[in-house]
Design a protein around this motif. Structure first.
Motif, PDB file in Angstrom:
ATOM      1  N   ASN A  29      -2.200  11.818  11.301  1.00 38.45           N
ATOM      2  CA  ASN A  29      -1.472  11.412  10.067  1.00 38.45           C
ATOM      3  C   ASN A  29      -1.622  12.359   8.753  1.00 38.45           C
ATOM      4  O   ASN A  29      -2.560  13.063   8.853  1.00 38.45           O
ATOM      5  CB  ASN A  29      -2.194  10.050   9.510  1.00 38.45           C
ATOM      6  CG  ASN A  29      -1.864   8.883  10.408  1.00 38.45           C
ATOM      7  OD1 ASN A  29      -2.109   8.817  11.445  1.00 38.45           O
ATOM      8  ND2 ASN A  29      -1.205   7.936   9.943  1.00 38.45           N
ATOM      9  N   SER A  30      -0.805  12.620   8.048  1.00 45.25           N
ATOM     10  CA  SER A  30      -0.979  13.670   6.927  1.00 45.25           C
ATOM     11  C   SER A  30      -1.853  13.233   5.928  1.00 45.25           C
ATOM     12  O   SER A  30      -2.197  11.936   5.707  1.00 45.25           O
ATOM     13  CB  SER A  30       0.619  13.384   6.222  1.00 45.25           C
ATOM     14  OG  SER A  30       0.496  14.260   4.893  1.00 45.25           O
ATOM     15  N   TYR A  32      -1.524  14.205   2.935  1.00 47.97           N
ATOM     16  CA  TYR A  32      -0.959  13.679   1.784  1.00 47.97           C
ATOM     17  C   TYR A  32       0.074  12.571   1.647  1.00 47.97           C
ATOM     18  O   TYR A  32       0.361  11.846   0.625  1.00 47.97           O
ATOM     19  CB  TYR A  32      -0.230  14.876   1.367  1.00 47.97           C
ATOM     20  CG  TYR A  32      -0.922  16.074   1.276  1.00 47.97           C
ATOM     21  CD1 TYR A  32      -2.134  16.491   0.387  1.00 47.97           C
ATOM     22  CD2 TYR A  32      -1.080  17.025   2.499  1.00 47.97           C
ATOM     23  CE1 TYR A  32      -2.869  17.519   0.648  1.00 47.97           C
ATOM     24  CE2 TYR A  32      -1.939  18.120   2.520  1.00 47.97           C
ATOM     25  CZ  TYR A  32      -2.701  18.535   1.564  1.00 47.97           C
ATOM     26  OH  TYR A  32      -3.495  19.496   1.599  1.00 47.97           O
ATOM     27  N   ARG A  33       0.658  12.222   2.877  1.00 40.32           N
ATOM     28  CA  ARG A  33       1.301  11.028   3.004  1.00 40.32           C
ATOM     29  C   ARG A  33       0.865  10.204   4.296  1.00 40.32           C
ATOM     30  O   ARG A  33       1.321  10.549   5.365  1.00 40.32           O
ATOM     31  CB  ARG A  33       2.834  11.337   3.330  1.00 40.32           C
ATOM     32  CG  ARG A  33       3.455  12.098   2.278  1.00 40.32           C
ATOM     33  CD  ARG A  33       3.783  11.412   1.072  1.00 40.32           C
ATOM     34  NE  ARG A  33       4.853  10.430   1.262  1.00 40.32           N
ATOM     35  CZ  ARG A  33       5.422   9.639   0.283  1.00 40.32           C
ATOM     36  NH1 ARG A  33       5.085   9.957  -0.627  1.00 40.32           N
ATOM     37  NH2 ARG A  33       6.106   8.623   0.515  1.00 40.32           N
ATOM     38  N   GLU A  35       1.110   7.740   6.079  1.00 35.61           N
ATOM     39  CA  GLU A  35       2.315   6.918   6.984  1.00 35.61           C
ATOM     40  C   GLU A  35       2.894   7.827   7.872  1.00 35.61           C
ATOM     41  O   GLU A  35       3.451   7.153   8.810  1.00 35.61           O
ATOM     42  CB  GLU A  35       3.009   6.031   5.973  1.00 35.61           C
ATOM     43  CG  GLU A  35       4.236   6.679   5.025  1.00 35.61           C
ATOM     44  CD  GLU A  35       3.518   7.326   3.684  1.00 35.61           C
ATOM     45  OE1 GLU A  35       4.192   7.810   3.222  1.00 35.61           O
ATOM     46  OE2 GLU A  35       2.199   7.323   3.628  1.00 35.61           O
ATOM     47  N   VAL A  36       2.704   9.081   7.575  1.00 34.96           N
ATOM     48  CA  VAL A  36       3.349  10.007   8.179  1.00 34.96           C
ATOM     49  C   VAL A  36       2.831  10.845   9.299  1.00 34.96           C
ATOM     50  O   VAL A  36       1.694  11.353   9.016  1.00 34.96           O
ATOM     51  CB  VAL A  36       4.114  11.259   7.345  1.00 34.96           C
ATOM     52  CG1 VAL A  36       4.813  12.269   8.118  1.00 34.96           C
ATOM     53  CG2 VAL A  36       4.958  10.620   6.368  1.00 34.96           C
ATOM     54  N   ASN A  79       7.351  23.267   3.425  1.00 34.18           N
ATOM     55  CA  ASN A  79       6.780  22.147   2.338  1.00 34.18           C
ATOM     56  C   ASN A  79       6.500  22.790   1.032  1.00 34.18           C
ATOM     57  O   ASN A  79       6.527  22.118  -0.088  1.00 34.18           O
ATOM     58  CB  ASN A  79       5.823  21.256   2.722  1.00 34.18           C
ATOM     59  CG  ASN A  79       6.088  20.339   3.749  1.00 34.18           C
ATOM     60  OD1 ASN A  79       7.193  19.421   3.574  1.00 34.18           O
ATOM     61  ND2 ASN A  79       5.966  20.589   5.103  1.00 34.18           N
ATOM     62  N   LEU A 123      -1.835  13.354  -6.177  1.00 34.39           N
ATOM     63  CA  LEU A 123      -1.221  12.785  -5.123  1.00 34.39           C
ATOM     64  C   LEU A 123      -0.914  11.420  -5.079  1.00 34.39           C
ATOM     65  O   LEU A 123       0.191  10.926  -4.532  1.00 34.39           O
ATOM     66  CB  LEU A 123      -2.316  13.104  -3.811  1.00 34.39           C
ATOM     67  CG  LEU A 123      -2.292  14.606  -3.644  1.00 34.39           C
ATOM     68  CD1 LEU A 123      -3.449  14.703  -2.472  1.00 34.39           C
ATOM     69  CD2 LEU A 123      -1.211  15.218  -2.838  1.00 34.39           C
ATOM     70  N   ARG A 127       3.013   9.673  -4.563  1.00 37.35           N
ATOM     71  CA  ARG A 127       3.127   8.780  -3.744  1.00 37.35           C
ATOM     72  C   ARG A 127       3.946   7.601  -4.336  1.00 37.35           C
ATOM     73  O   ARG A 127       4.844   6.986  -3.742  1.00 37.35           O
ATOM     74  CB  ARG A 127       1.973   8.371  -3.059  1.00 37.35           C
ATOM     75  CG  ARG A 127       1.235   9.332  -1.865  1.00 37.35           C
ATOM     76  CD  ARG A 127      -0.021   8.723  -1.289  1.00 37.35           C
ATOM     77  NE  ARG A 127      -0.784   9.753  -0.646  1.00 37.35           N
ATOM     78  CZ  ARG A 127      -1.988   9.929  -0.825  1.00 37.35           C
ATOM     79  NH1 ARG A 127      -2.459   9.323  -1.992  1.00 37.35           N
ATOM     80  NH2 ARG A 127      -2.543  11.093  -0.272  1.00 37.35           N
ATOM     81  N   ALA A 130       7.434   8.199  -4.812  1.00 32.26           N
ATOM     82  CA  ALA A 130       8.304   8.346  -3.515  1.00 32.26           C
ATOM     83  C   ALA A 130       8.547   9.874  -3.691  1.00 32.26           C
ATOM     84  O   ALA A 130       9.585  10.252  -3.170  1.00 32.26           O
ATOM     85  CB  ALA A 130       9.257   7.601  -3.146  1.00 32.26           C
ATOM     86  N   GLU A 133       7.900  14.418  -0.573  1.00 28.56           N
ATOM     87  CA  GLU A 133       8.330  14.014   0.790  1.00 28.56           C
ATOM     88  C   GLU A 133       8.084  15.484   1.745  1.00 28.56           C
ATOM     89  O   GLU A 133       8.083  16.406   1.343  1.00 28.56           O
ATOM     90  CB  GLU A 133      10.093  13.961   0.728  1.00 28.56           C
ATOM     91  CG  GLU A 133      10.470  12.700   0.284  1.00 28.56           C
ATOM     92  CD  GLU A 133       9.774  11.569   0.713  1.00 28.56           C
ATOM     93  OE1 GLU A 133       9.809  11.223   2.208  1.00 28.56           O
ATOM     94  OE2 GLU A 133       9.287  10.524   0.057  1.00 28.56           O
TER      95      GLU A 133
END
Length: 136
Positions: A29-30, A32-33, A35-36, A79, A123, A127, A130, A133
């Motif tokens: 998992n990232s 920073y995100r 859920e990714v 990124n 951060l 988030r 949104a 990305e």
């Protein structure tokens, strides 16, 4: 694939306790995100940049910075390169191939508690809107 601008040494920041010869791989998992799930493993040619990533990594373990060597091809991290900054001023890279740990680096600069709190706030803001990305 864009030609990388650096040839090392390279660093990876994490809260994992690693040893020379260990391999770091994509598929986690990232930071920073969360859920990714990342298709790449990220690294930098700036030890303090790896330290920032280590400090932002989830968990309560001590942040650590390791010198690493890519085991295969790598590219400039899209990124932060060109998309957000011209060129690659952060000297950030990514690879789908594993990174081999060379050894731990201890002479990187830790963030102050205030600076770390500001990063976490930034951060959280990205988030909630949104934004931020990830090109995976």
């Amino acid at each position: 694939m864009t030609e990388p601008l650096d040839h090392g040494p390279f660093f990876h920041g994490t809260k994992a306790d690693l040893r020379a010869g260990d391999l770091l791989t994509a598929g986690f998992n990232s930071n920073y995100r969360p859920e990714v799930v990342m298709n790449h493993i990220y690294f930098t040619a700036v030890a303090n940049g790896a330290g920032l990533a280590a400090e932002l990594a989830p968990g309560d373990a001590e942040p650590r910075v390791y010198e690493i060597e890519p085991t295969g091809e790598f590219e400039n991290d899209p990124n932060v390169t060109d998309k957000k900054f011209p060129g690659n001023p952060t000297r950030s890279y990514r690879s789908v191939e594993p990174l081999r740990v060379v050894g731990e680096v201890t002479d990187w600069t830790r963030l102050t508690p205030e600076a770390l709190a500001a990063w976490h706030e930034r951060l959280a803001h990205l988030r909630s809107e949104a934004r931020g990305e990830i090109i995976n």
